[in-house]
Motif scaffolding. Structure first.
Motif, short mmCIF file in Angstrom:
data_model
loop_
_atom_site.label_atom_id
_atom_site.label_comp_id
_atom_site.label_asym_id
_atom_site.label_seq_id
_atom_site.Cartn_x
_atom_site.Cartn_y
_atom_site.Cartn_z
N ASP A 80 59.54 1.46 29.19
CA ASP A 80 60.04 2.32 28.11
C ASP A 80 58.89 3.11 27.48
O ASP A 80 59.03 4.31 27.22
N LYS A 81 57.76 2.46 27.24
CA LYS A 81 56.63 3.15 26.64
C LYS A 81 56.08 4.24 27.56
O LYS A 81 55.71 5.33 27.11
N PHE A 82 56.04 3.94 28.85
CA PHE A 82 55.55 4.94 29.81
C PHE A 82 56.46 6.15 29.83
O PHE A 82 56.00 7.29 29.71
N ASP A 139 47.19 9.78 37.11
CA ASP A 139 46.02 9.05 36.60
C ASP A 139 46.41 8.11 35.48
O ASP A 139 45.95 6.96 35.42
N LEU A 140 47.25 8.58 34.57
CA LEU A 140 47.69 7.75 33.45
C LEU A 140 48.36 6.47 33.95
O LEU A 140 48.05 5.37 33.49
N PHE A 141 49.25 6.62 34.92
CA PHE A 141 49.98 5.45 35.41
C PHE A 141 49.04 4.44 36.05
O PHE A 141 49.09 3.25 35.76
N HIS A 142 48.16 4.91 36.92
CA HIS A 142 47.33 3.99 37.69
C HIS A 142 46.16 3.42 36.88
O HIS A 142 45.67 2.33 37.20
N ASP A 148 49.01 -2.74 32.51
CA ASP A 148 49.99 -3.47 31.70
C ASP A 148 50.98 -4.21 32.58
O ASP A 148 51.35 -5.36 32.31
N PHE A 149 51.44 -3.56 33.66
CA PHE A 149 52.33 -4.25 34.59
C PHE A 149 51.62 -5.44 35.24
O PHE A 149 52.20 -6.51 35.43
N VAL A 160 52.75 -0.63 45.04
CA VAL A 160 53.20 -0.22 43.71
C VAL A 160 52.36 0.97 43.23
O VAL A 160 51.13 0.96 43.35
N GLY A 161 52.99 1.97 42.71
CA GLY A 161 52.27 3.11 42.17
C GLY A 161 53.21 4.28 41.93
O GLY A 161 54.41 4.19 42.16
N LEU A 162 52.65 5.37 41.44
CA LEU A 162 53.43 6.56 41.11
C LEU A 162 53.14 7.66 42.12
O LEU A 162 51.99 7.91 42.47
N SER A 163 54.20 8.30 42.62
CA SER A 163 54.08 9.45 43.50
C SER A 163 54.83 10.63 42.88
O SER A 163 55.76 10.44 42.10
N MET A 164 54.43 11.84 43.26
CA MET A 164 55.04 13.05 42.71
C MET A 164 55.47 14.01 43.81
O MET A 164 54.79 14.17 44.82
#
Length: 284
Positions: A80-82, A139-142, A148-149, A160-164
């Motif tokens: 939720d915060k992300f 960058d923020l996510f990783h 935090d996760f 696990v990670g963020l892709s765009m």
């Protein structure tokens, strides 16, 4: 006595007010100053195409991440915060946040019609904005969110990670279940590109946007420090492969942070407008 008829002008104003109310939760806070508001509202009402740059984000292996959480409520709080932070940052930068998709989100940037020179200037600026913003959020996510996760995980998969995925083109804002959402080719394209991303941290653009970024990587986009590689990757629609454009950056997006006081990601951590150069409030 016959009922008094409402004039076409009054009906149009009423419809603009209704659409404006629906747009408010998605729009930049200063959107009525930043954009030609009446023209944009009319385009939505009349179903006219709008030039959009669309960002599709996907948190890879989010289901596994949730199942491996020590405390589910903490997983939900971090997510939720992300999403709240991303939503705020994108809107502050002049972007529009469409929706959270359960394991990612959709956002878009709008370029309104103008004279050829002005339109080209805004197109070039917005293409750079969405690419830079993608780098910042990856960058923020990783660097912050994944920490935090990790602190709440029994096991953490390397996947696990963020892709765009990024695309651009004429899109539409339509009403579905009393909400406005984006549809059209750039939405399909951006989702296809995020699927084409082979690993977390990848940013992949479709041909129309990717070729523009590639042509300008040593020119107008040189300050972004972006390298754009044209590749062929299989997708569901093109199993034999289709052209995609992989974006890599010389620097991460750490300059975006505005506060180091919070141990977790909060809504004060991200201010995309600082990095995209879109805080001047110019009309698109």
């Amino acid at each position: 006595m016959a009922p008094e008829r409402t004039s076409p002008t009054a009906e149009r104003d009423k419809e603009r007010t209704r659409v404006s109310r629906l747009l408010k939760s998605h729009a930049p806070p200063d959107w009525e100053r930043r954009f030609r508001a009446s023209e944009l509202l009319d385009a939505v009402i009349d179903g006219d195409p709008i030039q959009m740059f669309v960002m599709a984000a996907d948190i890879r292996e989010s289901t596994t991440l949730m199942k491996e959480s020590v405390k589910f409520e903490r997983f939900a709080t971090i997510m939720d915060k992300f999403v709240s932070s991303v939503r705020l940052g994108i809107r502050r930068s002049g972007g529009w946040f469409d929706k959270f998709t359960g394991d990612g989100f959709l956002a878009y940037w709008i370029v309104q019609s103008a004279s050829p020179d002005e339109y080209e200037e805004r197109f070039v600026q917005t293409a750079g904005d969405i690419a830079h913003t993608a780098n910042i959020l990856i960058d923020l996510f990783h660097r912050r969110v994944l920490e935090d996760f990790r602190s709440n995980s029994r096991n953490l998969s390397a996947g696990v990670g963020l892709s765009m995925g990024l695309d651009a083109g004429p899109g539409y804002l339509v009403k579905i279940a009393d909400e406005l959402t984006i549809v059209g080719a750039p939405v399909v394209g951006s989702v296809r590109m995020v699927t084409a991303a082979a690993t977390p941290r990848e940013i992949v653009a479709n041909v129309y946007l990717g070729e523009r970024l590639r042509e300008g990587q040593d020119g107008v986009y040189e300050a972004l420090g972006v390298k754009v590689d044209r590749e062929f990757r299989p997708t569901k629609e093109y199993p034999r492969g289709q052209e995609v454009y992989a974006l890599t950056f010389e620097q991460d997006g750490s300059e975006l942070e505005t506060s180091d006081e919070d141990a977790e990601v909060g809504t004060d951590v991200v201010d995309v407008s600082d990095a995209t150069g879109e805080s001047d409030g110019k009309a698109s």
